[in-house]
Design an enzyme around this catalytic site. Structure first.
Site, PDB file in Angstrom:
ATOM      1  N   ARG A  93       0.874  -1.348   0.130  1.00 35.94           N
ATOM      2  CA  ARG A  93       0.028   0.120   0.127  1.00 35.94           C
ATOM      3  C   ARG A  93       0.817   1.165  -0.090  1.00 35.94           C
ATOM      4  NH1 ARG A  93      -5.681  -1.068   1.703  1.00 35.94           N
ATOM      5  NH2 ARG A  93      -5.994  -3.052   0.515  1.00 35.94           N
TER       6      ARG A  93
ATOM      7  N   ARG B  40      -6.500  11.201  -5.767  1.00 46.10           N
ATOM      8  CA  ARG B  40      -8.008  10.456  -5.739  1.00 46.10           C
ATOM      9  C   ARG B  40      -9.018  11.433  -5.829  1.00 46.10           C
ATOM     10  NH1 ARG B  40     -10.718   9.122  -1.542  1.00 46.10           N
ATOM     11  NH2 ARG B  40     -11.392   6.865  -1.165  1.00 46.10           N
TER      12      ARG B  40
ATOM     13  N   TYR C 199     -14.773 -12.226  -0.269  1.00 49.85           N
ATOM     14  CA  TYR C 199     -15.500 -10.958  -0.525  1.00 49.85           C
ATOM     15  C   TYR C 199     -16.710 -11.111  -1.441  1.00 49.85           C
ATOM     16  CZ  TYR C 199     -11.583  -8.337   1.396  1.00 49.85           C
ATOM     17  OH  TYR C 199     -10.780  -8.173   2.302  1.00 49.85           O
TER      18      TYR C 199
ATOM     19  N   ARG D  89      -3.481   6.477   1.314  1.00 46.95           N
ATOM     20  CA  ARG D  89      -3.935   7.480   1.694  1.00 46.95           C
ATOM     21  C   ARG D  89      -3.028   8.325   2.918  1.00 46.95           C
ATOM     22  NH1 ARG D  89      -9.182   4.270   3.325  1.00 46.95           N
ATOM     23  NH2 ARG D  89      -7.545   2.782   3.049  1.00 46.95           N
TER      24      ARG D  89
ATOM     25  N   ASP E 202      -6.697  -3.071  -7.746  1.00 45.20           N
ATOM     26  CA  ASP E 202      -7.404  -3.653  -6.386  1.00 45.20           C
ATOM     27  C   ASP E 202      -7.627  -5.257  -6.869  1.00 45.20           C
ATOM     28  OD1 ASP E 202      -8.512  -2.909  -3.611  1.00 45.20           O
ATOM     29  OD2 ASP E 202      -9.733  -4.431  -4.330  1.00 45.20           O
TER      30      ASP E 202
HETATM   31  O1  CP3 Z   1      -0.056  -1.777  -2.292  1.00 43.92           O
HETATM   32  C1  CP3 Z   1      -0.190  -0.786  -3.223  1.00 43.92           C
HETATM   33  O2  CP3 Z   1       0.065   0.268  -3.391  1.00 43.92           O
HETATM   34  C2  CP3 Z   1      -0.927  -1.298  -4.462  1.00 43.92           C
HETATM   35  C3  CP3 Z   1      -2.555  -1.067  -4.717  1.00 43.92           C
HETATM   36  C4  CP3 Z   1      -3.344  -1.958  -3.923  1.00 43.92           C
HETATM   37  C5  CP3 Z   1      -4.511  -1.765  -3.235  1.00 43.92           C
HETATM   38  N1  CP3 Z   1      -5.039  -2.718  -2.764  1.00 43.92           N
HETATM   39  C6  CP3 Z   1      -5.293  -0.442  -3.317  1.00 43.92           C
HETATM   40  C7  CP3 Z   1      -6.165   0.177  -2.432  1.00 43.92           C
HETATM   41  C8  CP3 Z   1      -3.255  -3.532  -3.541  1.00 43.92           C
HETATM   42  C9  CP3 Z   1      -2.025  -4.465  -3.786  1.00 43.92           C
HETATM   43  C10 CP3 Z   1      -4.428  -3.903  -2.882  1.00 43.92           C
HETATM   44  C11 CP3 Z   1      -4.683  -5.139  -2.438  1.00 43.92           C
HETATM   45  C12 CP3 Z   1      -5.976  -5.309  -1.751  1.00 43.92           C
HETATM   46  N2  CP3 Z   1      -7.040  -4.886  -2.016  1.00 43.92           N
HETATM   47  C13 CP3 Z   1      -5.726  -6.506  -0.942  1.00 43.92           C
HETATM   48  C14 CP3 Z   1      -4.651  -7.566  -0.590  1.00 43.92           C
HETATM   49  C15 CP3 Z   1      -3.918  -6.871   0.178  1.00 43.92           C
HETATM   50  C16 CP3 Z   1      -4.378  -6.583   1.894  1.00 43.92           C
HETATM   51  O3  CP3 Z   1      -4.550  -5.301   2.247  1.00 43.92           O
HETATM   52  O4  CP3 Z   1      -4.585  -7.776   2.497  1.00 43.92           O
HETATM   53  C17 CP3 Z   1      -7.109  -6.600  -0.282  1.00 43.92           C
HETATM   54  C18 CP3 Z   1      -7.734  -7.376   0.694  1.00 43.92           C
HETATM   55  C19 CP3 Z   1      -8.022  -5.656  -1.039  1.00 43.92           C
HETATM   56  C20 CP3 Z   1      -9.467  -5.238  -0.834  1.00 43.92           C
HETATM   57  C21 CP3 Z   1      -9.638  -3.928  -0.540  1.00 43.92           C
HETATM   58  N3  CP3 Z   1      -9.356  -2.597  -1.183  1.00 43.92           N
HETATM   59  C22 CP3 Z   1     -10.064  -3.531   0.788  1.00 43.92           C
HETATM   60  C23 CP3 Z   1     -10.506  -4.311   2.050  1.00 43.92           C
HETATM   61  C24 CP3 Z   1      -9.907  -2.112   1.103  1.00 43.92           C
HETATM   62  C25 CP3 Z   1     -10.608  -1.214   2.128  1.00 43.92           C
HETATM   63  C26 CP3 Z   1      -9.922  -1.064   3.301  1.00 43.92           C
HETATM   64  C27 CP3 Z   1      -9.090   0.184   2.968  1.00 43.92           C
HETATM   65  O5  CP3 Z   1      -7.902   0.197   3.455  1.00 43.92           O
HETATM   66  O6  CP3 Z   1      -9.764   1.262   2.674  1.00 43.92           O
HETATM   67  C28 CP3 Z   1      -9.562  -1.578  -0.480  1.00 43.92           C
HETATM   68  C29 CP3 Z   1      -9.209  -0.140  -0.747  1.00 43.92           C
HETATM   69  C30 CP3 Z   1      -8.019   0.233  -1.111  1.00 43.92           C
HETATM   70  N4  CP3 Z   1      -7.251  -0.435  -2.029  1.00 43.92           N
HETATM   71  C31 CP3 Z   1      -7.551   1.535  -1.014  1.00 43.92           C
HETATM   72  C32 CP3 Z   1      -6.202   1.428  -1.706  1.00 43.92           C
HETATM   73  C33 CP3 Z   1      -5.104   2.429  -1.702  1.00 43.92           C
HETATM   74  C34 CP3 Z   1      -7.996   2.649   0.043  1.00 43.92           C
HETATM   75  C35 CP3 Z   1      -9.103   3.189  -1.113  1.00 43.92           C
HETATM   76  C36 CP3 Z   1      -8.974   4.623  -0.911  1.00 43.92           C
HETATM   77  O7  CP3 Z   1      -8.227   5.611  -1.551  1.00 43.92           O
HETATM   78  O8  CP3 Z   1     -10.114   5.175  -0.104  1.00 43.92           O
END
Ligand code: CP3
Length: 344
Positions: free
Chosen positions: A25, A38, A152, A29, A75
């Site tokens: 990540r 964003r 999911y 944010r 994602d």
């Molecule tokens: O790592 C990176 O910078 C690359 C991008 C990336 C994102 N999600 C962007 C993201 C990667 C590799 C993921 C993987 C992902 N997404 C996983 C596996 C890794 C982990 O964290 O266990 C999972 C389970 C998801 C599903 C997901 N996406 C969830 C549960 C959420 C909400 C939780 C949260 O942190 O807000 C997301 C949203 C998400 N994916 C964000 C980002 C930058 C935040 C979204 C925002 O900007 O509001």
């Protein structure tokens, strides 16, 4: 020509004097520049599907910190969406999807070859990144592992214990198995297209692998990962693959050998010393600093970072967090972690 990208050298099994580093990540944010882009995109999914803006946010942490790898901004839930599931994000709560409760819901999904229409912008982001990244920076593509993606798709949201997925597995095993197979074949196509577009490494995120116990772990975490890796290696034998069966615990042992992964990423529930003894013996290990150090910083961050580097210095290691950085992290602590790893 000798490989110059440090991440690729570690993935090839080389023990480096200083481990290469990137961060789960890393585009997110905690960075003001991410929040600005964003806002420009409107929302998270629009950002994922806007190749120019997704390229921009992928590059932001590379410009700011000079990480050794960039991870494609996308994602794991885009694959369900590409298969026809409804997907949206509720601010402050996380993802929401249409649910899969039985055969009728499953029957509505598309097939593995239907996904690219939705996912084409992601491949375009990969192509943009390969021409924009500095020559020393490795580009990592990714997807979710079938079990994690299925949790999911079945529940329609994130769940603390993945109970709806465990329930469907018990009550409708034929639907559950068909769903796992569909996600597996779609994931092979998705990752293969990312590699064709220029991803140099791919990572498979099994964030909820830890809730699979006993034989279930082998059947639903290990076997699908092995199947994806075998298919990718047949098409792209030179592309290294990182597997992340989060919270696998004792199941981390032998996971690389059993699945064919070139590297196992470990969370922070195991120690680096344990991983050196039990996991790094099979090859490259990635991890495992607690993400909370990016919030709290200070001496504890420095000493823990040094301890991990020291514990894993006898073999191939890519420094990373044990899970994603959180929005409340201080960007200055990320710099402190990098300086500590690089010995500045
Ligand atoms: O790592 C990176 O910078 C690359 C991008 C990336 C994102 N999600 C962007 C993201 C990667 C590799 C993921 C993987 C992902 N997404 C996983 C596996 C890794 C982990 O964290 O266990 C999972 C389970 C998801 C599903 C997901 N996406 C969830 C549960 C959420 C909400 C939780 C949260 O942190 O807000 C997301 C949203 C998400 N994916 C964000 C980002 C930058 C935040 C979204 C925002 O900007 O509001």
């Amino acid at each position: 020509m000798a490989e110059t990208k440090t991440i690729l050298r570690a993935l090839a099994g080389e023990t480096m004097p200083t481990p290469p580093i990137w961060m789960m990540r890393q585009a997110g944010r905690y960075l003001p520049e991410y929040k600005a882009t964003r806002a420009e995109a409107g929302d998270f999914l629009s950002l994922c599907y806007n190749s120019d803006l997704a390229t921009e946010v992928t590059l932001q942490p590379i410009r700011r910190y000079g990480f050794d790898a960039a991870i494609l901004f996308a994602d794991i839930l885009l694959v369900p969406q590409a298969l026809g599931a409804d997907l949206w994000f509720v601010t402050g709560e996380g993802p929401r999807l249409s649910t899969i409760t039985g055969e009728a819901d499953f029957a509505k999904l598309g097939g593995k070859d239907d996904i690219h229409e939705t996912l084409n912008p992601i491949y375009q982001t990969v192509r943009n990144l390969r021409s924009a990244l500095p020559p020393e920076t490795t580009l990592i593509g990714f997807a979710g592992a079938p079990w994690t993606v299925a949790t999911y798709m079945i529940a329609g949201k994130g769940t603390p214990d993945q109970a709806p997925a465990h329930a469907l597995k018990a009550t409708h095993p034929e639907v559950f198995d068909a769903l796992m197979a569909r996600i597996t074949e779609a994931t092979i196509e998705y990752l293969s297209h990312q590699i064709d577009a220029g991803a140099e490494v791919v990572k498979i995120f099994d964030s909820w692998a830890g809730s699979l116990k006993g034989a279930d772990f082998d059947k639903y975490a290990l076997a699908p990962t092995k199947e994806i890796i075998a298919a990718l290696k047949a098409r792209h034998p030179d592309t290294p693959i990182i597997a992340f069966p989060r919270e696998a615990g004792e199941n981390y042992i032998g996971f690389a050998k059993a699945t064919g992964a070139d590297c196992v990423a470990i969370d922070d529930s195991v120690t680096a010393e344990w991983a050196a003894q039990n996991v790094q013996t099979d090859g490259c290990v990635q991890g495992n600093l607690k993400s909370s150090h990016m919030v709290t910083g200070g001496d504890a961050l420095v000493s823990e970072t040094r301890r991990i580097v020291d514990a894993l210095k006898g073999g191939p290691h890519i420094f990373n967090l044990g899970h994603g950085i959180t929005p409340d992290a201080d960007p200055a602590n990320v710099q402190l972690m990098i300086d500590t790893v690089r010995g500045a």
